[in-house]
Design a protein around this motif. Structure first.
Motif, PDB file in Angstrom:
ATOM      1  N   GLY A  35       0.827  -1.213   0.000  1.00 54.37           N
ATOM      2  CA  GLY A  35       0.000   0.000   0.000  1.00 54.37           C
ATOM      3  C   GLY A  35       0.856   1.255   0.000  1.00 54.37           C
ATOM      4  O   GLY A  35       0.580   2.216  -0.736  1.00 54.37           O
ATOM      5  N   ALA A  36       1.901   1.270   0.808  1.00 51.34           N
ATOM      6  CA  ALA A  36       2.783   2.436   0.880  1.00 51.34           C
ATOM      7  C   ALA A  36       3.514   2.656  -0.443  1.00 51.34           C
ATOM      8  O   ALA A  36       3.633   3.791  -0.920  1.00 51.34           O
ATOM      9  N   SER A  38       2.536   1.732  -3.457  1.00 52.28           N
ATOM     10  CA  SER A  38       1.629   2.212  -4.496  1.00 52.28           C
ATOM     11  C   SER A  38       1.299   3.687  -4.287  1.00 52.28           C
ATOM     12  O   SER A  38       1.185   4.457  -5.249  1.00 52.28           O
ATOM     13  N   THR A  39       1.173   4.126  -3.037  1.00 52.23           N
ATOM     14  CA  THR A  39       0.939   5.544  -2.751  1.00 52.23           C
ATOM     15  C   THR A  39       2.138   6.378  -3.172  1.00 52.23           C
ATOM     16  O   THR A  39       1.979   7.445  -3.792  1.00 52.23           O
ATOM     17  N   ILE A  40       3.325   5.903  -2.857  1.00 49.03           N
ATOM     18  CA  ILE A  40       4.543   6.625  -3.252  1.00 49.03           C
ATOM     19  C   ILE A  40       4.652   6.693  -4.779  1.00 49.03           C
ATOM     20  O   ILE A  40       5.001   7.729  -5.340  1.00 49.03           O
ATOM     21  N   ALA A  42       2.213   6.657  -6.983  1.00 45.84           N
ATOM     22  CA  ALA A  42       1.231   7.631  -7.495  1.00 45.84           C
ATOM     23  C   ALA A  42       1.692   9.054  -7.233  1.00 45.84           C
ATOM     24  O   ALA A  42       1.551   9.937  -8.095  1.00 45.84           O
ATOM     25  N   THR A  43       2.257   9.306  -6.056  1.00 50.71           N
ATOM     26  CA  THR A  43       2.740  10.648  -5.716  1.00 50.71           C
ATOM     27  C   THR A  43       3.898  11.048  -6.629  1.00 50.71           C
ATOM     28  O   THR A  43       3.939  12.171  -7.131  1.00 50.71           O
ATOM     29  N   SER A  46       2.545  11.927 -10.116  1.00 50.62           N
ATOM     30  CA  SER A  46       1.911  13.248 -10.199  1.00 50.62           C
ATOM     31  C   SER A  46       2.941  14.362 -10.083  1.00 50.62           C
ATOM     32  O   SER A  46       2.838  15.396 -10.765  1.00 50.62           O
TER      33      SER A  46
END
Length: 160
Positions: A35-36, A38-40, A42-43, A46
């Motif tokens: 989860g971490a 995938s968040t990183i 995506a960040t 962007s």
């Protein structure tokens, strides 16, 4: 329940329970890690997209400001309508790029202040033209200098 308690009484039972606890902990850590990551990801994606937009606008702004200055110098030397038209087009391009930078909502206040500070270094069209155009050889062109550069002054007062 008594079977679990009896398993704790043997070394083998304790090892099985400890192994199961370790396996459950590893699964939980793996889920959190995925989860971490995938968040990183995506960040970072962007941020890279924003960086590409800002870089493209900044490069375009640099080139267009250089064209604007070059065309202003040529206009002051030649007083030809075609050069004036090119100067006006370059000035309009600068305004469009400035509006593009201003329209990027992801920029923070510090980035906006830095961009405004950089843009304030460049003299406005009216300053460029009036500083040279209103000198003795070009005494009749002060109105033209004010007319060409007036729109940049209004964009400066808005911060961009």
């Amino acid at each position: 329940m008594s079977r679990v308690l009896s398993a704790l009484g043997t070394i083998r039972g304790r090892m099985v329970i400890a192994g199961a606890a370790i396996a459950a902990g590893l699964v939980a850590i793996a889920v959190i890690g995925i989860g971490a990551l995938s968040t990183i990801g995506a960040t970072i994606g962007s941020e890279l997209t924003l960086l590409q937009r800002v870089s493209s606008l900044s490069s375009g702004l640099t080139a267009t400001v250089s064209d604007e200055i070059r065309n202003a110098e040529q206009y002051l030397a030649a007083r030809d309508p075609e050069t004036e038209r090119q100067f006006r087009e370059a000035a309009a391009g600068v305004y469009d790029l400035q509006r593009g930078l201003a329209g990027i909502g992801e920029l923070g206040p510090n980035e906006r202040r830095a961009a405004a500070a950089i843009l304030s270094v460049w003299p406005s069209a009216s300053q460029v033209l009036s500083s040279s155009a209103c000198t003795e050889p070009f005494a009749g062109s002060c109105a033209s200098a004010a007319r060409i550069g007036g729109s940049r002054e209004s964009s400066r007062s808005s911060g961009w």
